[in-house]
Design an enzyme around this catalytic site. Structure first.
Site, PDB file in Angstrom:
ATOM      1  N   GLU A 105      -2.054  -8.315   8.473  1.00 55.04           N
ATOM      2  CA  GLU A 105      -1.644  -7.270   7.528  1.00 55.04           C
ATOM      3  C   GLU A 105      -0.163  -6.954   7.698  1.00 55.04           C
ATOM      4  O   GLU A 105       0.395  -7.125   8.782  1.00 55.04           O
ATOM      5  CB  GLU A 105      -2.442  -5.987   7.784  1.00 55.04           C
ATOM      6  CG  GLU A 105      -3.700  -5.859   6.969  1.00 55.04           C
ATOM      7  CD  GLU A 105      -3.434  -5.584   5.487  1.00 55.04           C
ATOM      8  OE1 GLU A 105      -2.305  -5.818   5.005  1.00 55.04           O
ATOM      9  OE2 GLU A 105      -4.366  -5.142   4.806  1.00 55.04           O
ATOM     10  N   PHE A 158       8.031   5.935   3.423  1.00 57.53           N
ATOM     11  CA  PHE A 158       7.651   4.827   2.541  1.00 57.53           C
ATOM     12  C   PHE A 158       8.590   3.650   2.785  1.00 57.53           C
ATOM     13  O   PHE A 158       9.782   3.721   2.488  1.00 57.53           O
ATOM     14  CB  PHE A 158       7.675   5.236   1.072  1.00 57.53           C
ATOM     15  CG  PHE A 158       6.898   4.270   0.235  1.00 57.53           C
ATOM     16  CD1 PHE A 158       5.526   4.440   0.049  1.00 57.53           C
ATOM     17  CD2 PHE A 158       7.513   3.160  -0.318  1.00 57.53           C
ATOM     18  CE1 PHE A 158       4.791   3.510  -0.683  1.00 57.53           C
ATOM     19  CE2 PHE A 158       6.786   2.236  -1.056  1.00 57.53           C
ATOM     20  CZ  PHE A 158       5.417   2.419  -1.244  1.00 57.53           C
TER      21      PHE A 158
HETATM   22  C1  PRP Z   1      -1.322  -2.321   1.615  1.00 52.87           C
HETATM   23  C2  PRP Z   1      -1.402  -3.092   2.906  1.00 52.87           C
HETATM   24  C3  PRP Z   1      -2.807  -2.891   3.335  1.00 52.87           C
HETATM   25  C4  PRP Z   1      -3.123  -1.504   2.815  1.00 52.87           C
HETATM   26  C5  PRP Z   1      -3.011  -0.532   3.942  1.00 52.87           C
HETATM   27  O1  PRP Z   1      -1.783  -3.149   0.597  1.00 52.87           O
HETATM   28  O2  PRP Z   1      -1.106  -4.444   2.728  1.00 52.87           O
HETATM   29  O3  PRP Z   1      -3.687  -3.838   2.765  1.00 52.87           O
HETATM   30  O4  PRP Z   1      -2.165  -1.203   1.806  1.00 52.87           O
HETATM   31  O5  PRP Z   1      -3.260   0.763   3.498  1.00 52.87           O
HETATM   32  P1  PRP Z   1      -4.433   1.678   4.025  1.00 52.87           P
HETATM   33  O6  PRP Z   1      -4.475   1.571   5.538  1.00 52.87           O
HETATM   34  O7  PRP Z   1      -4.025   3.054   3.552  1.00 52.87           O
HETATM   35  O8  PRP Z   1      -5.712   1.226   3.400  1.00 52.87           O
HETATM   36  P2  PRP Z   1      -1.573  -2.865  -0.953  1.00 52.87           P
HETATM   37  O9  PRP Z   1      -2.848  -2.334  -1.511  1.00 52.87           O
HETATM   38  O10 PRP Z   1      -0.327  -2.065  -1.137  1.00 52.87           O
HETATM   39  O11 PRP Z   1      -1.431  -4.288  -1.588  1.00 52.87           O
HETATM   40  P3  PRP Z   1      -0.357  -5.451  -1.313  1.00 52.87           P
HETATM   41  O12 PRP Z   1      -0.653  -5.981   0.076  1.00 52.87           O
HETATM   42  O13 PRP Z   1      -0.636  -6.448  -2.380  1.00 52.87           O
HETATM   43  O14 PRP Z   1       1.023  -4.837  -1.404  1.00 52.87           O
END
Ligand code: PRP
Length: 181
Positions: A105, A158
């Site tokens: 991640e 952010f």
């Molecule tokens: C982001 C990141 C994780 C998630 C974490 O993905 O890559 O998957 O948010 O957030 P959380 O702990 O609050 O659940 P995002 O949905 O922004 O998609 P992306 O990876 O395509 O940017």
């Protein structure tokens, strides 16, 4: 203007520059290599945010580990706020049963995405399942979640760059920085 603020006009400041990221990813790769030496490991990129980190981390894992790669895609964010809703957009190509899985991640924030994803994958009985995240916003958790491998803990700001986006922009930045909002 300092060299750091000159990286991109959308950034307030740089949190981790290229050199710092490279050095930490090398350490994570060495740690993963030690932990999985002699094993077959499925490294699973969680799209899209993980792609830059994944590309560098894969190359930091040594030949002692037999590495496969796969991807999943889930959705949790709209703009800068977590909706709490998780959708699976792309699943693993092969069954995770009996395999050592390492999810990659870019960031763990509320913990909702990884909690949901790991619960789903555990139902398919992998031999092991761990998470490696580049960034960890521990103070933003809505559910308890502790990734095994963490590049950097960060404050509640952010951040974009190095795979992280704001409405799909800024993923290409070579550093991680705080967005001007
Ligand atoms: C982001 C990141 C994780 C998630 C974490 O993905 O890559 O998957 O948010 O957030 P959380 O702990 O609050 O659940 P995002 O949905 O922004 O998609 P992306 O990876 O395509 O940017």
């Amino acid at each position: 203007m300092t060299p750091q603020t000159a990286v991109h006009p959308a950034l307030n400041r740089v949190l981790f520059d290229e050199e710092t990221l490279r050095a930490r990813i090398k350490e994570l790769g060495a740690q993963i290599t030690r932990d999985y030496a002699g094993k077959r490991l499925v490294v699973v990129g969680v799209l899209k945010g993980s792609v830059i980190f994944l590309a560098d981390l894969l190359r930091a894992i040594g030949p002692a580990v037999d590495v496969e790669t796969d991807f999943v895609a889930v959705s949790s964010y709209a703009g800068t706020a977590s909706t709490g809703a998780i959708r699976t957009l792309l699943d693993l190509r092969q069954s995770p049963e009996g395999k050592h899985l390492l999810l990659i991640e870019d960031i763990v924030d509320t913990g909702l995405t990884l909690t949901s994803l790991t619960e789903t994958l555990r139902a398919h009985h992998p031999s092991s399942l761990e998470v490696c995240t580049l960034l960890d916003k521990t103070e933003c958790r809505k559910v308890p979640f502790t990734p095994k491998y963490v590049g950097f803990k960060i404050p509640n700001e952010f951040v974009v760059g190095f795979g992280l986006d704001y409405d799909e922009r800024y993923r290409q930045l070579p550093c991680v920085g705080v967005l001007k909002i």
